[in-house]
Design a protein around this motif. Structure first.
Motif, PDB file in Angstrom:
ATOM      1  N   THR A 143       1.742   7.360 -10.118  1.00 15.74           N
ATOM      2  CA  THR A 143       0.348   7.063 -10.293  1.00 15.74           C
ATOM      3  C   THR A 143      -0.431   8.204 -10.936  1.00 15.74           C
ATOM      4  O   THR A 143      -1.252   7.851 -11.464  1.00 15.74           O
ATOM      5  CB  THR A 143      -0.170   6.481  -9.141  1.00 15.74           C
ATOM      6  N   ARG A 157     -10.430   2.589  -5.388  1.00 15.84           N
ATOM      7  CA  ARG A 157     -10.487   2.874  -6.714  1.00 15.84           C
ATOM      8  C   ARG A 157     -11.817   3.484  -7.023  1.00 15.84           C
ATOM      9  O   ARG A 157     -11.980   4.217  -7.904  1.00 15.84           O
ATOM     10  CB  ARG A 157     -10.271   1.475  -7.508  1.00 15.84           C
ATOM     11  N   ARG A 193     -13.011   6.988  -8.915  1.00 15.61           N
ATOM     12  CA  ARG A 193     -13.941   7.057  -9.940  1.00 15.61           C
ATOM     13  C   ARG A 193     -15.047   7.956  -9.792  1.00 15.61           C
ATOM     14  O   ARG A 193     -15.427   8.790 -10.582  1.00 15.61           O
ATOM     15  CB  ARG A 193     -13.982   5.806 -10.350  1.00 15.61           C
ATOM     16  N   ASP A 210      -7.198   8.906 -14.857  1.00 18.46           N
ATOM     17  CA  ASP A 210      -6.585   7.808 -15.403  1.00 18.46           C
ATOM     18  C   ASP A 210      -5.881   7.144 -14.025  1.00 18.46           C
ATOM     19  O   ASP A 210      -4.944   7.634 -13.464  1.00 18.46           O
ATOM     20  CB  ASP A 210      -5.297   8.227 -16.307  1.00 18.46           C
ATOM     21  N   LEU A 211      -6.351   5.943 -13.891  1.00 19.43           N
ATOM     22  CA  LEU A 211      -5.791   4.985 -12.876  1.00 19.43           C
ATOM     23  C   LEU A 211      -5.128   3.858 -13.289  1.00 19.43           C
ATOM     24  O   LEU A 211      -4.991   2.877 -12.333  1.00 19.43           O
ATOM     25  CB  LEU A 211      -7.218   4.462 -11.945  1.00 19.43           C
ATOM     26  N   GLY A 212      -4.807   4.065 -14.514  1.00 20.34           N
ATOM     27  CA  GLY A 212      -4.027   2.765 -14.955  1.00 20.34           C
ATOM     28  C   GLY A 212      -2.808   2.446 -14.223  1.00 20.34           C
ATOM     29  O   GLY A 212      -2.384   1.098 -14.314  1.00 20.34           O
ATOM     30  N   ALA A 213      -1.792   3.253 -13.818  1.00 16.72           N
ATOM     31  CA  ALA A 213      -0.590   3.132 -13.314  1.00 16.72           C
ATOM     32  C   ALA A 213      -0.823   2.715 -11.688  1.00 16.72           C
ATOM     33  O   ALA A 213      -0.005   2.648 -11.032  1.00 16.72           O
ATOM     34  CB  ALA A 213       0.098   4.355 -13.394  1.00 16.72           C
ATOM     35  N   ARG A 226      -1.802   0.456  -8.541  1.00 21.41           N
ATOM     36  CA  ARG A 226      -2.217  -0.922  -8.202  1.00 21.41           C
ATOM     37  C   ARG A 226      -2.845  -0.847  -7.008  1.00 21.41           C
ATOM     38  O   ARG A 226      -2.212  -1.250  -5.811  1.00 21.41           O
ATOM     39  CB  ARG A 226      -0.832  -1.544  -8.391  1.00 21.41           C
ATOM     40  N   GLN A 281       3.014  -0.574  -3.941  1.00 22.30           N
ATOM     41  CA  GLN A 281       3.529   0.788  -4.609  1.00 22.30           C
ATOM     42  C   GLN A 281       3.766   1.726  -3.462  1.00 22.30           C
ATOM     43  O   GLN A 281       4.659   2.661  -3.695  1.00 22.30           O
ATOM     44  CB  GLN A 281       2.236   1.237  -5.481  1.00 22.30           C
TER      45      GLN A 281
END
Length: 237
Positions: free
Chosen positions: A31, A72, A76, A83-86, A88, A95
């Motif tokens: 992540t 999340r 932030r 980058d939290l795109g990966a 879940r 995960q």
């Protein structure tokens, strides 16, 4: 302590799984969220709810999806450019535990304890949505004679009440806890239990063997082939 009138309770995270340090490291690889950043965000969520960092999840007071959304937001807030795109986070258990192996050394120890005539229990601070994961990971340990799961009984280690619940679930004369957190071991001892404070596989197998007076497989033995790397675990997630 040679009588079989002793229940041996195994912790889940950090004992029957890879160590917590290993779980954090693998999560970071997938992540990009470092262990320190994840721990601080989890602590922020717990503080916002006035509870221990993981108590909202482990007592079933909040859903995994809501908790993940709060984590999340905390990440932030602390790290706006992260980058939290990966990650879940709303399905964190997938995960954190999905595809992870169990600890074959401790699984083999649990089987040997049972074969010697001792009841074997699982005493875990866990999450409702993670039941499928822990059942898969602990399957090599064999059948548990009793399971005490914090999110089902509404109390978590190190609360003294959880040890009373466990003793009622497996009413033997003696109880032993194998756990990786010192505060859980101290609470169990205060309840009159004996403990094995897990640091690594060789130490835990040896201590449990000495406590019960029975031989147990350790790292490198055929019954414990494929062991995970041992090390002093970090605090949970």
């Amino acid at each position: 302590m040679t009588t079989t009138d002793t229940t041996v309770w195994f912790d889940f995270g950090g004992v029957l799984t890879p160590t917590m340090a290993e779980l954090y490291a693998r999560y970071a690889e997938e992540t990009g969220i470092s262990p320190g950043r994840l721990r601080r965000a989890v602590a922020d969520v717990g503080a916002d709810l006035g509870m221990h960092p993981l108590a909202p999840l482990e007592l079933g007071r909040i859903s995994e999806a809501e908790w993940g959304g709060r984590v999340r937001a905390a990440l932030r807030a602390r790290h706006p450019g992260l980058d939290l795109g990966a990650a879940r986070l709303e399905r964190f258990g997938e995960q954190w535990l999905g595809g992870r192996p169990g600890n074959p050394v401790m699984a083999a120890a649990a089987r040997a304890v049972r074969a010697a005539g001792h009841p074997v229990g699982l005493l875990t601070n866990n999450v409702p949505e993670w039941e499928g994961h822990w059942r898969r990971i602990t399957a090599p340990a064999g059948r548990f004679d009793a399971v005490v799961d914090s999110c089902r009984v509404g109390v978590r280690k190190p609360d003294a009440a959880v040890f009373r619940i466990a003793a009622e679930a497996s009413p033997t004369a003696r109880h032993v806890l194998v756990d990786d957190l010192a505060e859980n071991c101290a609470a169990a001892e205060a309840a009159g239990w004996r403990t094995v404070c897990f640091r690594d596989n060789a130490q835990a197998s040896g201590d449990l063997s000495a406590l019960l007076g029975i031989p147990l497989p350790g790292p490198g033995t055929p019954r414990a082939a494929g062991q995970v790397t041992s090390g002093r675990p970090a605090r949970t997630p």
